[in-house]
Design a protein around this motif. Structure first.
Motif, PDB file in Angstrom:
ATOM      1  N   GLU A  15      21.679 -54.931  19.654  1.00 30.25           N
ATOM      2  CA  GLU A  15      21.308 -54.518  18.301  1.00 30.25           C
ATOM      3  C   GLU A  15      22.093 -53.292  17.853  1.00 30.25           C
ATOM      4  O   GLU A  15      22.742 -53.308  16.825  1.00 30.25           O
ATOM      5  N   HIS A  20      16.820 -60.657  26.276  1.00 28.58           N
ATOM      6  CA  HIS A  20      17.189 -60.230  24.922  1.00 28.58           C
ATOM      7  C   HIS A  20      18.277 -59.170  24.885  1.00 28.58           C
ATOM      8  O   HIS A  20      18.881 -58.948  23.853  1.00 28.58           O
ATOM      9  N   ARG A  21      18.555 -58.462  25.980  1.00 28.63           N
ATOM     10  CA  ARG A  21      19.584 -57.425  26.053  1.00 28.63           C
ATOM     11  C   ARG A  21      19.488 -56.419  24.908  1.00 28.63           C
ATOM     12  O   ARG A  21      20.480 -56.070  24.285  1.00 28.63           O
ATOM     13  N   THR A  22      18.272 -55.995  24.595  1.00 30.16           N
ATOM     14  CA  THR A  22      18.081 -54.957  23.590  1.00 30.16           C
ATOM     15  C   THR A  22      17.297 -53.813  24.217  1.00 30.16           C
ATOM     16  O   THR A  22      16.439 -54.037  25.076  1.00 30.16           O
ATOM     17  N   LEU A  79      13.770 -52.637  20.102  1.00 34.30           N
ATOM     18  CA  LEU A  79      12.592 -53.504  20.097  1.00 34.30           C
ATOM     19  C   LEU A  79      11.491 -52.890  19.234  1.00 34.30           C
ATOM     20  O   LEU A  79      10.798 -53.588  18.504  1.00 34.30           O
ATOM     21  N   SER A 103       3.626 -58.490  23.226  1.00 36.78           N
ATOM     22  CA  SER A 103       4.623 -57.818  24.056  1.00 36.78           C
ATOM     23  C   SER A 103       3.963 -56.724  24.879  1.00 36.78           C
ATOM     24  O   SER A 103       3.072 -56.018  24.400  1.00 36.78           O
TER      25      SER A 103
END
Length: 166
Positions: free
Chosen positions: A110, A123-125, A130, A139
Protein backbone atom coordinates in the motif's frame (compact mmCIF):
# COMPACT_ATOMS: atom_id res chain seq x y z
CA UNK A 1 5.58 -60.56 14.79
CA UNK A 2 8.46 -59.88 12.39
CA UNK A 3 10.15 -56.52 12.08
CA UNK A 4 9.38 -54.40 9.06
CA UNK A 5 13.08 -53.77 8.35
CA UNK A 6 15.19 -56.56 9.90
CA UNK A 7 18.97 -56.39 10.16
CA UNK A 8 20.72 -57.65 7.02
CA UNK A 9 24.44 -58.16 6.41
CA UNK A 10 25.06 -56.68 2.94
CA UNK A 11 27.66 -55.08 0.70
CA UNK A 12 27.63 -51.27 0.76
CA UNK A 13 29.29 -48.72 -1.57
CA UNK A 14 31.21 -46.89 1.19
CA UNK A 15 32.99 -49.95 2.60
CA UNK A 16 34.76 -53.01 1.25
CA UNK A 17 33.42 -55.12 4.10
CA UNK A 18 29.89 -56.36 4.61
CA UNK A 19 27.92 -54.07 6.91
CA UNK A 20 24.66 -54.36 8.79
CA UNK A 21 21.81 -52.45 7.16
CA UNK A 22 18.04 -52.52 7.43
CA UNK A 23 17.59 -54.05 3.99
CA UNK A 24 17.11 -52.16 0.73
CA UNK A 25 14.75 -49.39 -0.30
CA UNK A 26 14.51 -48.23 -3.92
CA UNK A 27 17.53 -50.37 -4.70
CA UNK A 28 19.84 -48.71 -2.16
CA UNK A 29 20.86 -49.66 1.39
CA UNK A 30 18.46 -48.55 4.10
CA UNK A 31 19.92 -47.37 7.39
CA UNK A 32 18.13 -46.55 10.61
CA UNK A 33 18.81 -43.58 12.87
CA UNK A 34 22.34 -43.42 14.37
CA UNK A 35 23.59 -46.36 12.27
CA UNK A 36 25.13 -44.50 9.31
CA UNK A 37 28.88 -43.84 9.65
CA UNK A 38 29.02 -40.08 10.30
CA UNK A 39 32.53 -39.68 8.94
CA UNK A 40 31.57 -41.22 5.57
CA UNK A 41 27.90 -40.36 4.93
CA UNK A 42 25.87 -37.18 5.38
CA UNK A 43 22.48 -35.77 4.47
CA UNK A 44 22.14 -32.66 2.31
CA UNK A 45 21.64 -30.48 5.42
CA UNK A 46 24.70 -31.95 7.12
CA UNK A 47 26.75 -31.29 4.00
CA UNK A 48 25.51 -27.71 3.88
CA UNK A 49 26.53 -27.21 7.52
CA UNK A 50 30.08 -28.09 6.44
CA UNK A 51 29.88 -25.74 3.40
CA UNK A 52 29.61 -28.68 1.02
CA UNK A 53 27.04 -29.80 -1.58
CA UNK A 54 26.33 -33.21 -3.16
CA UNK A 55 27.79 -31.99 -6.45
CA UNK A 56 25.58 -34.03 -8.77
CA UNK A 57 26.17 -37.41 -7.13
CA UNK A 58 23.25 -39.73 -6.54
CA UNK A 59 22.50 -40.81 -2.97
CA UNK A 60 24.33 -43.99 -1.96
CA UNK A 61 21.89 -44.91 0.83
CA UNK A 62 18.73 -43.84 2.58
CA UNK A 63 18.26 -42.99 6.23
CA UNK A 64 14.84 -43.59 7.74
CA UNK A 65 13.35 -42.37 10.98
CA UNK A 66 9.92 -41.80 12.44
CA UNK A 67 8.64 -38.23 12.61
CA UNK A 68 6.46 -38.20 15.72
CA UNK A 69 4.83 -34.87 14.85
CA UNK A 70 3.63 -36.09 11.43
CA UNK A 71 3.28 -39.71 12.61
CA UNK A 72 4.99 -41.16 9.56
CA UNK A 73 8.29 -42.55 8.36
CA UNK A 74 10.67 -40.06 6.78
CA UNK A 75 13.40 -41.04 4.35
CA UNK A 76 16.51 -38.89 3.85
CA UNK A 77 19.15 -39.25 1.13
CA UNK A 78 22.69 -40.03 2.28
CA UNK A 79 25.66 -38.87 0.21
CA UNK A 80 29.35 -39.73 0.34
CA UNK A 81 31.29 -36.93 2.02
CA UNK A 82 34.41 -37.83 0.02
CA UNK A 83 32.65 -37.07 -3.29
CA UNK A 84 30.97 -33.86 -2.08
CA UNK A 85 32.08 -30.56 -3.56
CA UNK A 86 32.43 -27.17 -1.88
CA UNK A 87 29.53 -24.73 -2.01
CA UNK A 88 29.80 -22.19 -4.81
CA UNK A 89 30.87 -18.79 -3.46
CA UNK A 90 28.34 -15.98 -3.18
CA UNK A 91 28.87 -13.59 -6.08
CA UNK A 92 27.92 -9.90 -5.86
CA UNK A 93 25.11 -10.45 -8.37
CA UNK A 94 23.63 -13.34 -6.36
CA UNK A 95 23.91 -11.32 -3.13
CA UNK A 96 22.13 -8.37 -4.75
CA UNK A 97 19.33 -10.59 -6.10
CA UNK A 98 18.86 -12.20 -2.68
CA UNK A 99 18.76 -8.81 -0.94
CA UNK A 100 16.19 -7.55 -3.46
CA UNK A 101 13.97 -10.60 -2.92
CA UNK A 102 14.13 -10.28 0.87
CA UNK A 103 13.36 -6.54 0.67
CA UNK A 104 10.27 -7.33 -1.42
CA UNK A 105 8.97 -9.52 1.39
CA UNK A 106 9.32 -6.62 3.84
CA UNK A 107 7.83 -3.91 1.59
CA UNK A 108 4.21 -2.84 2.11
CA UNK A 109 2.10 -3.01 -1.06
CA UNK A 110 0.00 0.00 0.00
CA UNK A 111 2.51 2.62 1.14
CA UNK A 112 5.73 1.16 -0.30
CA UNK A 113 7.65 1.44 2.98
CA UNK A 114 10.19 -1.24 3.81
CA UNK A 115 10.10 -2.50 7.39
CA UNK A 116 12.51 -4.66 9.36
CA UNK A 117 10.28 -7.78 9.50
CA UNK A 118 8.64 -9.90 6.83
CA UNK A 119 5.00 -8.95 6.27
CA UNK A 120 2.20 -11.56 6.21
CA UNK A 121 2.08 -13.40 2.90
CA UNK A 122 -1.68 -13.06 2.53
CA UNK A 123 -1.76 -9.29 2.03
CA UNK A 124 1.82 -7.90 2.42
CA UNK A 125 0.56 -4.70 4.03
CA UNK A 126 1.80 -3.09 7.23
CA UNK A 127 -0.43 -2.61 10.27
CA UNK A 128 -0.68 1.14 9.72
CA UNK A 129 -2.07 0.61 6.20
CA UNK A 130 -4.49 -2.04 7.48
CA UNK A 131 -5.70 0.51 10.05
CA UNK A 132 -6.20 3.33 7.54
CA UNK A 133 -7.77 1.07 4.91
CA UNK A 134 -10.44 0.00 7.37
CA UNK A 135 -10.17 -3.37 9.03
CA UNK A 136 -12.82 -6.02 8.68
CA UNK A 137 -14.72 -6.52 11.94
CA UNK A 138 -13.40 -10.05 12.39
CA UNK A 139 -9.72 -9.05 12.08
CA UNK A 140 -7.55 -9.80 15.09
CA UNK A 141 -6.03 -6.31 14.75
CA UNK A 142 -9.39 -4.51 15.00
CA UNK A 143 -9.60 -4.34 18.80
CA UNK A 144 -5.88 -3.68 19.12
CA UNK A 145 -5.64 -0.78 16.67
CA UNK A 146 -9.05 0.89 16.83
CA UNK A 147 -9.84 0.24 20.46
CA UNK A 148 -13.48 -0.48 19.73
CA UNK A 149 -14.84 -3.88 20.67
CA UNK A 150 -16.24 -5.84 17.76
CA UNK A 151 -18.94 -7.45 19.91
CA UNK A 152 -21.59 -5.86 22.10
CA UNK A 153 -21.72 -6.80 25.77
CA UNK A 154 -24.65 -9.17 25.15
CA UNK A 155 -22.88 -10.90 22.26
CA UNK A 156 -19.71 -11.25 24.32
CA UNK A 157 -21.67 -12.77 27.24
CA UNK A 158 -23.37 -15.22 24.88
CA UNK A 159 -20.01 -16.19 23.40
CA UNK A 160 -18.45 -16.86 26.81
CA UNK A 161 -21.55 -18.84 27.83
CA UNK A 162 -21.17 -21.08 24.75
CA UNK A 163 -17.48 -21.67 25.46
CA UNK A 164 -18.27 -22.65 29.10
CA UNK A 165 -20.79 -25.28 28.02
CA UNK A 166 -18.29 -27.01 25.74
Amino acid sequence: MARRNPWVLAAVPWSQDLEFTRGRWCGKPLLSYNIAPRHLLATRHQLRAENMRPGGQDPVAFLYFRCHKAAKLVYANLYLIAEAKPVRPMTPARAAALAKAMAARRTCRECGETGWAELPRAHRTCEACLYTAGLPADSYLHDYLIGEPTLTAAEHAALTEVSRTR
